[in-house]
Design an enzyme around this catalytic site. Structure first.
Site: not given
Lengths: 250, 250
Positions: B50, B52, B201
């Site tokens: 999924r 972001d 990230r």
């Protein structure tokens, strides 16, 4: 009076083009306003060419005259502070007395990005013209050769401009294909001593007629001879066009 | 029940992420709505991960179950007709019975784009994290090596996820630098058997601590041992992140 040369990159998507207009926000306006905000001086910034709405630049060149005496490095930083993120001043240089970005340019290079095939690349919507279907790139390259040299490009000039002569010299016109992220693309790079109004986008539109096999490569030779814009292909959309760089005699 | 595998590319800028949410438009919603518009069938489309809000994908992989019997080619064309331009279905394939895009994935690869220096590239605002100043890319590459292998990545998991184990195996983690249009850039490519929430990230944020010379490369080894997210670097912004591709055992 001090003369400066600015090199500027921009994403033209959100702008009505280089030139100040009543009906939209222009790159020129943003740069001139940025200048005034840190110097309190009102000036005119002249670009090598007035890119249209939606056209991008990697290294547009501009000239200006100023009373300001800040070093170029400081001007670079200040101008970037006072302009939006989609406009970047990449270089500030002292220019010879009387330097003029349009008049003194000896060669300009544009690059046009095409993407073709069955599916449009969702990550290049702002920077590519998408053509559904196949494209005969070798035929486009053959046609490109016929457009080089000193010729009358009246058939490639859109209405709305008023120039003395429609003769220009194309020094190089390359058509290259590659695959980006699985999407087939074509880059058309053209260098000339000057361009008529919409000339690059009209050349691209004609090369696409050949790439789509609606015309033979030799057709562009005939098209040049007709000196009639209405016989050519469509004007390619603005979003695929980049002013790449400008060369000056220095 | 027929099982299909979709490959999807998207520009995540305008979306609240992959997953359907109340507070925004998601990629999943656009694909499921597109499916319903041409089949009148309500289905669930499951992605390998999924992504972001703001994260992009070059080749996200999705699974779905359907009663529809159209050939894959027809589905591809119809789905692209009924989805926005910033989402593209690039491939539709028959999948083995029970195929599941999350459970069956054996390797996922993400790519992160950084741009550094004095000036932000105006043409990559949507797809790059801009870091003003210099970046020690060799030190980042040294630190990257220490993050590879089977390790407990608890220090690289953002709050908000609930997983049984924080152990993952990073197969490859490459840091490469190049100059694009005169702007220095870094590409960080990471392949693993799975990723924790915000893991890529957070890895990028830590590598930037090293690149900024606020930490030595060996610091990341210490960071892994702490199993404490609060000691790491910042979470890199979403816009530089691309889900590159996903590998399945087939």
């Amino acid at each position: 009076m001090r003369h400066l040369k600015l090199t500027v990159a921009y994403d033209g998507t959100e702008y009505c083009g280089w030139q100040i207009q009543n009906n939209g926000v222009s790159i020129q306006q943003k740069l001139e306003e940025g200048w005034t905000r840190f110097t309190s001086e009102k000036i005119r910034i002249t670009a090598s060419g007035r890119t249209d709405a939606g056209v991008h630049a990697l290294a547009q060149v501009c000239s200006l005259k100023t009373e300001n005496q800040l070093p170029p490095e400081r001007i670079l930083r200040a101008l970037n502070t006072y302009t939006p993120y989609d406009i970047a001043v990449t270089r500030v240089q002292e220019a010879p007395n009387g330097f003029h970005a349009i008049r003194d340019a000896v060669e300009k290079t544009y690059c046009y990005h095409l993407q073709y095939g069955r599916i449009q690349d969702p990550l290049r919507l702002r920077t590519c013209w998408f053509l559904p279907g196949d494209l005969h790139v070798t035929a486009m390259a053959e046609a490109a050769v016929l457009l080089t040299g000193k010729q009358d490009f009246a058939s490639f000039q859109s209405a709305g401009s008023d120039v003395n002569s429609t003769v220009r010299t194309i020094f190089r016109l390359h058509v290259e294909s590659q695959v980006d992220n699985g999407f087939p693309t074509v880059q058309i790079t053209v260098s000339a001593n000057g361009f008529l109004y919409n000339m690059v986008r009209n050349i691209v539109g004609c090369l696409v007629e050949v790439g789509k096999e609606r015309q033979q490569p030799e057709w562009v030779r005939w098209l040049i001879e007709q000196k009639n814009r209405s016989l050519g292909g469509q004007t390619a959309p603005a979003n695929g066009l980049f002013l790449d760089h400008v060369i000056y005699d220095e």
